[in-house]
Design a protein around this motif. Structure first.
Motif, PDB file in Angstrom:
ATOM      1  N   ARG A   1      13.339   7.772  -1.559  1.00 36.50           N
ATOM      2  CA  ARG A   1      12.835   6.699  -2.289  1.00 36.50           C
ATOM      3  C   ARG A   1      11.717   5.940  -1.200  1.00 36.50           C
ATOM      4  NH1 ARG A   1      17.640   3.551  -4.106  1.00 36.50           N
ATOM      5  NH2 ARG A   1      18.279   3.905  -1.819  1.00 36.50           N
ATOM      6  N   TYR A   2      10.521   5.392  -1.929  1.00 35.99           N
ATOM      7  CA  TYR A   2       9.721   4.477  -0.739  1.00 35.99           C
ATOM      8  C   TYR A   2      10.364   3.312  -0.439  1.00 35.99           C
ATOM      9  CZ  TYR A   2       5.087   3.737   0.901  1.00 35.99           C
ATOM     10  OH  TYR A   2       3.816   3.801   1.733  1.00 35.99           O
ATOM     11  N   PHE A   3      10.975   2.723  -1.416  1.00 32.67           N
ATOM     12  CA  PHE A   3      11.778   1.602  -0.931  1.00 32.67           C
ATOM     13  C   PHE A   3      13.103   1.745  -1.236  1.00 32.67           C
ATOM     14  CE2 PHE A   3       7.792   0.374  -3.228  1.00 32.67           C
ATOM     15  CZ  PHE A   3       7.310   0.002  -2.112  1.00 32.67           C
TER      16      PHE A   3
ATOM     17  N   TYR B   1      -8.255  -8.471  -0.491  1.00 35.56           N
ATOM     18  CA  TYR B   1      -7.217  -7.975  -0.849  1.00 35.56           C
ATOM     19  C   TYR B   1      -6.115  -8.062   0.538  1.00 35.56           C
ATOM     20  CZ  TYR B   1      -9.194  -6.328  -5.209  1.00 35.56           C
ATOM     21  OH  TYR B   1      -9.719  -6.296  -6.474  1.00 35.56           O
ATOM     22  N   TYR B   2      -6.623  -7.416   1.459  1.00 38.77           N
ATOM     23  CA  TYR B   2      -5.539  -7.301   2.642  1.00 38.77           C
ATOM     24  C   TYR B   2      -5.971  -7.962   3.881  1.00 38.77           C
ATOM     25  CZ  TYR B   2      -3.667  -3.154   0.354  1.00 38.77           C
ATOM     26  OH  TYR B   2      -2.977  -2.173  -0.499  1.00 38.77           O
ATOM     27  N   PRO B   3      -5.424  -9.060   4.227  1.00 44.54           N
ATOM     28  CA  PRO B   3      -5.558  -9.866   5.579  1.00 44.54           C
ATOM     29  C   PRO B   3      -5.559  -8.436   6.680  1.00 44.54           C
ATOM     30  CG  PRO B   3      -3.760 -11.003   4.520  1.00 44.54           C
ATOM     31  CD  PRO B   3      -4.089  -9.801   3.580  1.00 44.54           C
TER      32      PRO B   3
ATOM     33  N   ARG C   1      -1.213 -13.772   5.205  1.00 36.44           N
ATOM     34  CA  ARG C   1      -0.222 -12.676   5.769  1.00 36.44           C
ATOM     35  C   ARG C   1      -0.108 -11.679   4.559  1.00 36.44           C
ATOM     36  NH1 ARG C   1       3.474 -17.279   7.233  1.00 36.44           N
ATOM     37  NH2 ARG C   1       2.727 -17.452   9.365  1.00 36.44           N
ATOM     38  N   TYR C   2       0.481 -10.548   5.151  1.00 34.64           N
ATOM     39  CA  TYR C   2       0.609  -9.332   4.319  1.00 34.64           C
ATOM     40  C   TYR C   2       1.907  -9.504   3.475  1.00 34.64           C
ATOM     41  CZ  TYR C   2       0.023  -4.318   4.036  1.00 34.64           C
ATOM     42  OH  TYR C   2      -0.377  -2.716   3.411  1.00 34.64           O
ATOM     43  N   LEU C   3       1.994  -9.987   2.156  1.00 43.23           N
ATOM     44  CA  LEU C   3       3.111 -10.371   1.686  1.00 43.23           C
ATOM     45  C   LEU C   3       3.269  -9.431   0.303  1.00 43.23           C
ATOM     46  CD1 LEU C   3       2.886 -14.388   1.244  1.00 43.23           C
ATOM     47  CD2 LEU C   3       4.191 -13.067   3.077  1.00 43.23           C
TER      48      LEU C   3
HETATM   49  N1  UDP Z   1       0.153   4.476   6.200  1.00 43.36           N
HETATM   50  C1  UDP Z   1      -0.229   5.633   6.645  1.00 43.36           C
HETATM   51  N2  UDP Z   1      -0.239   6.727   5.823  1.00 43.36           N
HETATM   52  C2  UDP Z   1       0.321   6.729   4.397  1.00 43.36           C
HETATM   53  C3  UDP Z   1       0.900   5.567   4.019  1.00 43.36           C
HETATM   54  C4  UDP Z   1       0.668   4.515   4.742  1.00 43.36           C
HETATM   55  O1  UDP Z   1      -0.760   5.627   7.641  1.00 43.36           O
HETATM   56  O2  UDP Z   1       0.533   7.685   3.997  1.00 43.36           O
HETATM   57  C5  UDP Z   1       0.147   3.235   7.015  1.00 43.36           C
HETATM   58  C6  UDP Z   1      -1.348   2.452   6.670  1.00 43.36           C
HETATM   59  O3  UDP Z   1      -1.642   1.994   7.708  1.00 43.36           O
HETATM   60  C7  UDP Z   1      -0.789   1.718   5.655  1.00 43.36           C
HETATM   61  C8  UDP Z   1       0.493   1.166   6.189  1.00 43.36           C
HETATM   62  O4  UDP Z   1       1.033   2.363   6.778  1.00 43.36           O
HETATM   63  O5  UDP Z   1      -1.800   0.445   5.432  1.00 43.36           O
HETATM   64  C9  UDP Z   1       1.452   0.564   5.086  1.00 43.36           C
HETATM   65  O6  UDP Z   1       1.508   1.327   4.034  1.00 43.36           O
HETATM   66  P1  UDP Z   1       2.084   0.923   2.457  1.00 43.36           P
HETATM   67  O7  UDP Z   1       2.212   2.008   1.796  1.00 43.36           O
HETATM   68  O8  UDP Z   1       3.176  -0.032   2.693  1.00 43.36           O
HETATM   69  O9  UDP Z   1       0.628  -0.170   2.078  1.00 43.36           O
HETATM   70  P2  UDP Z   1       0.181  -1.034   0.896  1.00 43.36           P
HETATM   71  O10 UDP Z   1       1.094  -0.378  -0.375  1.00 43.36           O
HETATM   72  O11 UDP Z   1       0.555  -2.241   1.223  1.00 43.36           O
HETATM   73  O12 UDP Z   1      -1.249  -0.711   0.781  1.00 43.36           O
END
Ligand code: UDP
Ligand code: FAD
Length: 396
Positions: free
Chosen positions: A180-182, A307-309, A342-344
Motif C-alpha cells: 500500500r502506498y500509505f 502547486y508545489y513549494p 510547506r508541502y502539506l
Molecule cells: N519520487 C520518486 N519516484 C517515484 C515517486 C516519488 O523519485 O516513483 C520522489 C519524488 O521526488 C517525489 C517525492 O518522492 O516528488 C514524493 O513523492 P509523492 O508520491 O509523495 O509525491 P506527490 O504525490 O506529493 O506528488
C-alpha cells in the motif's frame, strides 16, 4: 460576532471558514477560481466519469480529530492506494518492497535477505541533508537511479541532491510485501467526491461564498476583524522580496471510450524517459462503474498555477524572510500549502486549519469579536505564520 475574510476555498480556507461560522462569526470566503475545493476539486468529465481536475487526491490520515471532523461532511468509500513503477519494462511495486527487489533482480530473497541486501548496497551518510542523502542511505545507487533520480528530475527540474530530505523522504522503503502506498489508520475517498464534501462544509447561514473573486482586493479586507489567507505567501506581499519558486503541473486528462480498465492499479509512475511522471486512472479511486475509463497524465512544469513549494535551501531562506514579514502582519493568519510554503497533505492542511481556528476563535472572543486596534498581541504573538495576531486599524 466579527467579520472574517477568508481568502481561498481549499481545505485550509473552507475548514477555517466553517469553524469560525460555527463559532458565531460572519465569514466571507473569496475564491478566485470558479469552484470550491482548491486543488482537491473533483468533477464529472464529458463522459460522466468523476475525475480530479488537479491530479489524484487520495485521503489518508492518522489524526482522529481530522477524520472525525471531515466525517461530519461526507460518508467515505474505503480505498487503499497502490502504485506501480514502470522500470525496465516491468511494473514494480512502489514504495520499493520485497516484491520489487525480487522481481527486478530475479531473486527470491526472504524479508531478512532483502534487509541484508539493502544494508549491503546502502551508502551510509553521516547527515541527511538532501533527498539524495536519504535515498542513497536507504536503497543505494542502483535503486536510486532506477526509481528516484529521473522521476525527481522530471517532477522538480532539480537533482535529488538539490532538494531537502523531506521530498523523497516521503517514500518509505520496505523489506516486507506491504504494497500500500500509505499505511495510515484511515484511508478512504469521500463517497460522493470532494466537491460534495466542500459544498456541505461551506453550506452555513453565516458563510458567504464569492467565487471568481480576488481575495486581496475584496472590500471586506479593510473591515474584517481578521483575515485568513491561504494563497501564495509571496503574492500576499506583492513579491517584494522576489518570487518564491513553485512547481506546477500540466494535467492532461483523457477519456478512453470502451476501455473498462486501462491499468491494474490507480497510479503508474514513470521514472524513465517519458515526459510525464505518472498516469492515474480515476475509476480505481472512486469505484465508479462506467463502460469507458478516464485518466490523467502529469507533466511537471515551471509555468502555471503554483502547486508545489520547492524545498531547497535557497527557497527556504526566502520563505523565512517572507515568514518574518507575515509574523508582523496584524490580524492575518497565513494558512495552507501555499501561504505556509510547506508541502502539506490534505489531512495536515485540515489539522493546521482546525488549530489556527481554535486560536483565532479565542483571539476574537477575547476581543469581543471586534477589530481592536489596541488589543495586545500577547496571547497569540508567535513566529508561527499560522498564528493570528490582532488586526491593526485599516488605513481605509
Ligand atoms: N519520487 C520518486 N519516484 C517515484 C515517486 C516519488 O523519485 O516513483 C520522489 C519524488 O521526488 C517525489 C517525492 O518522492 O516528488 C514524493 O513523492 P509523492 O508520491 O509523495 O509525491 P506527490 O504525490 O506529493 O506528488
Ligand atoms: P489549495 O487547495 O491550493 O487552496 C488554495 C485556494 O486559494 C485555491 O482554490 C486558490 O484558487 C485560492 N486562492 C489563492 N490565492 C487567492 C487569492 N488571492 N484570492 C482568492 N483566492 C485565492 N494531498 C493528500 O493528502 N493526498 C494526495 O493524494 C494529494 N495529492 C496531490 C496531488 C497534487 C498534484 C497536488 C498539487 C497536491 C496534492 N495533495 C495531496 C495536497 C493537497 O492538494 C493539499 O494538501 C491541499 O490542497 C491544501 O489545501 P489548501 O487549502 O492549503 O490549498
Amino acid at each position: 460576532m466579527a467579520l472574517v475574510l477568508v481568502v481561498g476555498a481549499g481545505f485550509s480556507g473552507s475548514v477555517a471558514a466553517r469553524e469560525l461560522a460555527d463559532a458565531g462569526h460572519r465569514v466571507v470566503v473569496a475564491e478566485r477560481r470558479g469552484h470550491v475545493g482548491g486543488n482537491a476539486y473533483d468533477e464529472r468529465d464529458q463522459a460522466g466519469v468523476l475525475v480530479h481536475r488537479y491530479g489524484p487526491h487520495i485521503f489518508h490520515t492518522n489524526a482522529a480529530r481530522v477524520w472525525e471532523y471531515l466525517s461530519q461532511f461526507t460518508a467515505w468509500r474505503p480505498y487503499e492506494h497502490r502504485v506501480l513503477a514502470s522500470v525496465d519494462g516491468q511494473l514494480l511495486p512502489l514504495p520499493i518492497n520485497r516484491t520489487t527487489i525480487n522481481r527486478l533482480y530475479g531473486w527470491q530473497l526472504t524479508e531478512a535477505g532483502v534487509a541484508r541486501h539493502l544494508r549491503r548496497v546502502a551508502v551510509p551518510r553521516a547527515e541527511l541533508r538532501t533527498s539524495e542523502d536519504v535515498v542513497l542511505s536507504r536503497v543505494g545507487p542502483d535503486l536510486a537511479e532506477r526509481f528516484f533520480r529521473g522521476y525527481t528530475r522530471k517532477q522538480w527540474s532539480r537533482d535529488l541532491s538539490e532538494l531537502g530530505p523531506g521530498v523523497a523522504g516521503r517514500i518509505p522503503v520496505r523489506t516486507t510485501e506491504e504494497d500500500r502506498y500509505f499505511t495510515d489508520r484511515w484511508q478512504a475517498m469521500p463517497a460522493n467526491g470532494y466537491a460534495a464534501l466542500f459544498h456541505r462544509l461551506l453550506n452555513h447561514p453565516r458563510i458567504e461564498l464569492r467565487l471568481g473573486t480576488e481575495g486581496l482586493v475584496a472590500p471586506e479586507r479593510g473591515q474584517a476583524a481578521a483575515v485568513v489567507y491561504t494563497g501564495p505567501l509571496d503574492a500576499y506581499f506583492d513579491y517584494r522580496l522576489g518570487r518564491l519558486p513553485y512547481r506546477s503541473i500540466r494535467f492532461a486528462h483523457e477519456h478512453l471510450p470502451g476501455v473498462a480498465q486501462l491499468q491494474p492499479v490507480a497510479t503508474i509512475n514513470y521514472p524513465g524517459p517519458e515526459p510525464f511522471t505518472r498516469v492515474t486512472e480515476f475509476k480505481h479511486l472512486t469505484g465508479q462503474v462506467h463502460p469507458g475509463t478516464s485518466i490523467v497524465r502529469e507533466y511537471p512544469t515551471d509555468v502555471g498555477d503554483p502547486y508545489y513549494p520547492v524545498p531547497s535551501p535557497a527557497s527556504n531562506h526566502l520563505a523565512n524572510q517572507y515568514r518574518a514579514l507575515a509574523a508582523r502582519e496584524h490580524g492575518v493568519v497565513f494558512l495552507g500549502r501555499l501561504a505556509q510554503y510547506r508541502y502539506l497533505n490534505m489531512d495536515q492542511a485540515v489539522a493546521a486549519a482546525l488549530q489556527a481556528s481554535d486560536r483565532l476563535r479565542a483571539d476574537l472572543g477575547a476581543r469581543g469579536g471586534c477589530a481592536s486596534p489596541d488589543a495586545p498581541a500577547g496571547s497569540t504573538a508567535t513566529t508561527d505564520p499560522a498564528s493570528p495576531r490582532p488586526r491593526r486599524p485599516s488605513p481605509g
